[in-house]
Design a protein around this motif. Structure first.
Motif, short mmCIF file in Angstrom:
data_model
loop_
_atom_site.label_atom_id
_atom_site.label_comp_id
_atom_site.label_asym_id
_atom_site.label_seq_id
_atom_site.Cartn_x
_atom_site.Cartn_y
_atom_site.Cartn_z
N LEU A 176 0.82 -1.21 0.00
CA LEU A 176 0.00 0.00 0.00
C LEU A 176 0.85 1.26 0.00
N ASP A 177 2.04 1.16 0.59
CA ASP A 177 2.88 2.35 0.73
C ASP A 177 3.38 2.86 -0.62
N GLN A 178 3.23 2.06 -1.67
CA GLN A 178 3.60 2.51 -3.01
C GLN A 178 2.52 3.39 -3.62
N MET A 179 1.37 3.46 -2.99
CA MET A 179 0.23 4.19 -3.55
C MET A 179 0.20 5.63 -3.06
N ARG A 180 -0.50 6.46 -3.82
CA ARG A 180 -0.81 7.81 -3.35
C ARG A 180 -1.76 7.70 -2.15
N PRO A 181 -1.78 8.70 -1.27
CA PRO A 181 -2.68 8.63 -0.12
C PRO A 181 -4.14 8.38 -0.49
N ALA A 182 -4.61 8.99 -1.57
CA ALA A 182 -6.01 8.79 -1.97
C ALA A 182 -6.26 7.35 -2.39
N ASP A 183 -5.30 6.75 -3.09
CA ASP A 183 -5.45 5.35 -3.50
C ASP A 183 -5.36 4.41 -2.31
N MET A 184 -4.46 4.72 -1.37
CA MET A 184 -4.37 3.90 -0.18
C MET A 184 -5.66 3.98 0.62
N ALA A 185 -6.23 5.17 0.74
CA ALA A 185 -7.50 5.32 1.45
C ALA A 185 -8.58 4.50 0.79
N ASN A 186 -8.58 4.49 -0.52
CA ASN A 186 -9.56 3.71 -1.27
C ASN A 186 -9.37 2.22 -1.01
N ALA A 187 -8.11 1.76 -0.96
CA ALA A 187 -7.85 0.36 -0.69
C ALA A 187 -8.29 -0.02 0.73
N LEU A 188 -8.09 0.87 1.68
CA LEU A 188 -8.50 0.59 3.05
C LEU A 188 -10.01 0.42 3.16
N GLN A 189 -10.75 1.16 2.34
CA GLN A 189 -12.21 1.05 2.40
C GLN A 189 -12.69 -0.34 2.02
N ASP A 190 -11.90 -1.08 1.25
CA ASP A 190 -12.30 -2.41 0.82
C ASP A 190 -12.00 -3.48 1.86
N LEU A 191 -11.20 -3.15 2.87
CA LEU A 191 -10.84 -4.14 3.88
C LEU A 191 -11.96 -4.29 4.90
N PRO A 192 -12.09 -5.47 5.50
CA PRO A 192 -13.01 -5.59 6.64
C PRO A 192 -12.63 -4.58 7.72
N ASP A 193 -13.62 -4.16 8.52
CA ASP A 193 -13.37 -3.09 9.49
C ASP A 193 -12.18 -3.38 10.39
N ALA A 194 -12.13 -4.59 10.96
CA ALA A 194 -11.05 -4.91 11.89
C ALA A 194 -9.69 -4.87 11.19
N ARG A 195 -9.62 -5.43 9.98
CA ARG A 195 -8.36 -5.45 9.22
C ARG A 195 -7.95 -4.04 8.85
N ARG A 196 -8.93 -3.22 8.41
CA ARG A 196 -8.63 -1.84 8.06
C ARG A 196 -8.06 -1.08 9.24
N ASN A 197 -8.67 -1.23 10.42
CA ASN A 197 -8.18 -0.51 11.59
C ASN A 197 -6.80 -0.98 12.01
N GLU A 198 -6.51 -2.28 11.86
CA GLU A 198 -5.18 -2.80 12.17
C GLU A 198 -4.13 -2.19 11.24
N VAL A 199 -4.44 -2.17 9.94
CA VAL A 199 -3.48 -1.63 8.98
C VAL A 199 -3.28 -0.14 9.21
N ALA A 200 -4.37 0.60 9.43
CA ALA A 200 -4.26 2.03 9.67
C ALA A 200 -3.42 2.32 10.91
N ALA A 201 -3.64 1.56 11.97
CA ALA A 201 -2.89 1.78 13.21
C ALA A 201 -1.41 1.48 13.05
N ALA A 202 -1.06 0.61 12.10
CA ALA A 202 0.34 0.23 11.89
C ALA A 202 1.10 1.23 11.02
N LEU A 203 0.40 2.17 10.38
CA LEU A 203 1.07 3.19 9.59
C LEU A 203 1.77 4.19 10.50
N ASP A 204 2.83 4.83 10.00
CA ASP A 204 3.44 5.87 10.81
C ASP A 204 2.52 7.09 10.84
N ASP A 205 2.78 8.00 11.77
CA ASP A 205 1.86 9.12 12.01
C ASP A 205 1.64 9.96 10.77
#
Length: 421
Positions: A176-205
């Motif tokens: 995901l880190d290869q994507m633009r922020p808008a594309d990464m946000a779009n990819a996160l929307q496709d993840l299940p809620d729990a998985r999305r929150n885990e991935v988001a929390a693992a990103l740097d600030d």
């Protein structure tokens, strides 16, 4: 097209139709689970098109997959939004980062544990693409050493299919880190809620702040409240003040106060100020951090400022000139200079002699309709906002206007798809 393809390596590749026109980008691969112990069958790819619509590309329609692009054969595309079926899994979403156990190759020796970093597929005699290989990074048990990556046959890998509570985030984030922020946000929307929150929390600030700015408000809120408050405050500090103010406005008043108190005072101050203005006015939508220069600044210095890669293109498109101090609220506002004018002037010239002062600045209570009309009239991408004493407070950019003029759910792809249907 080779007889073995690793699916994670396809993520982000452009997809072209037979005429060479770009259709979209690969976002995932779909595998279908089969009866008994037969390996899953890869049935297609998920591609993202314009307007963030994701569609299914049957594997039989694909004539080429390499390191550069995916090319489709003849036939029309089914533009219906992709929906995963009950017996299907997505490789990047469901399989990447799973913790698995790998049986020894010849039946002797100990099992090995590792993390899935890629999935390999191959053509069988029936011209079906079948999962045959799993790339695994071994677990070393040492914090200072990363395990080596090796390939194992599918039937030697246990734990790849089925429920799991041991799916990490490292490899998915690397993709995901290869994507633009808008594309990464779009990819996160496709993840299940729990998985999305885990991935988001693992990103740097910083990365999380950039992605939050591109998500629908309800997703922003859910991710932010899932963080501990100290981390949430750190992320808010790294957002643009106007975006942080918009996000905080979606939270209860008590939570707003707690997070603002946890932020560094100099970071919280502009956010508090923006939240004090009436919604739908220049004060509430402006950015308090445009490029501000004093009149004695040289053109060379001005160009160096707007080259900062952290500035968005719309903010870097012009500089605003004011008397000291050069932080909002500034001294007397003098005018603005577009970057094209800066490019045409000698580097030693001073910006004070180049200002355009013929356009009246906005006031904090100017409404969105009037802002839009004036920006369209003068073909501007940003307009200054001043107070009653003509001190520069910030600037309203065209993306601010669009963001607050479009429907509240414009970032939510589900709402778009329902409307299109």
């Amino acid at each position: 097209m080779g007889t073995r393809v690793y699916l994670a390596r396809l993520a982000g590749l452009p997809v072209f139709d037979p005429n060479g026109d770009r259709v979209g980008r690969v976002r995932d691969a779909v595998v279908r689970l089969r009866t008994t112990n037969r390996p899953p069958q890869v049935v297609g790819l998920v591609a993202e098109m314009a307007l963030r619509r994701r569609i299914f590309l049957p594997i039989g329609r694909i004539t080429s997959m390499d390191a550069e692009a995916v090319v489709l054969g003849t036939g029309s595309l089914n533009l219906r939004r992709f929906e995963k079926r009950q017996n299907e899994l997505l490789v990047l979403e469901n399989l990447l980062d799973r913790r698995v156990t790998v049986m020894p190759e010849h039946g002797d020796g100990a099992d090995h544990t590792g993390t899935v970093v890629d999935i390999g597929m191959e053509l069988n005699r029936n011209t079906e693409w079948i999962v045959t290989r799993v790339a695994v990074r071994e677990h070393t048990g040492r914090l200072t050493r990363r395990g080596h990556v090796y390939q194992a046959e599918y039937d030697r890998v246990h734990g790849l299919i089925g429920p799991t509570d041991t799916q990490g985030t490292a490899n998915l984030i690397a993709l995901l880190d290869q994507m633009r922020p808008a594309d990464m946000a779009n990819a996160l929307q496709d993840l299940p809620d729990a998985r999305r929150n885990e991935v988001a929390a693992a990103l740097d600030d910083r990365r999380l702040a950039d992605v939050l700015e591109e998500l629908p408000e309800h997703d922003q809120v859910e991710i932010l409240v899932g963080l501990d408050r100290e981390r949430a405050a750190d992320v808010l500090e790294r957002m643009d003040p106007d975006d942080a103010a918009d996000l905080l406005a979606e939270l209860p008043k008590t939570e707003q106060a707690v997070l603002l108190d946890l932020m560094e005072p100099e970071e919280a101050a502009p956010v508090r100020q923006l939240m004090s203005y009436r919604p739908g006015t220049a004060g509430s939508v402006m950015t308090s951090e445009p490029v501000i220069l004093t009149p004695d600044t040289t053109v060379a210095e001005a160009l160096a400022r707007i080259r900062n890669p952290e500035l968005s293109p719309v903010v870097a498109a012009q500089v605003f000139v004011a008397r000291a101090p050069a932080a909002t609220p500034t001294g007397k506002y003098l005018g603005m200079v577009h970057f094209q004018r800066l490019l045409r002037e000698p580097p030693a010239s001073i910006v004070g002699g180049l200002v355009d002062s013929g356009i009246d600045p906005l006031r904090t209570d100017t409404g969105l309709l009037e802002i839009t009309r004036r920006m369209a009239t003068y073909d501007l991408v940003a307009m200054p906002v001043v107070d009653s004493t003509n001190r520069l407070l910030g600037a309203v950019t065209v993306d601010d206007v669009l963001d607050h003029s479009l429907p509240r759910d414009w970032r939510d792809r589900d709402a778009h798809d329902e409307g299109a249907a």
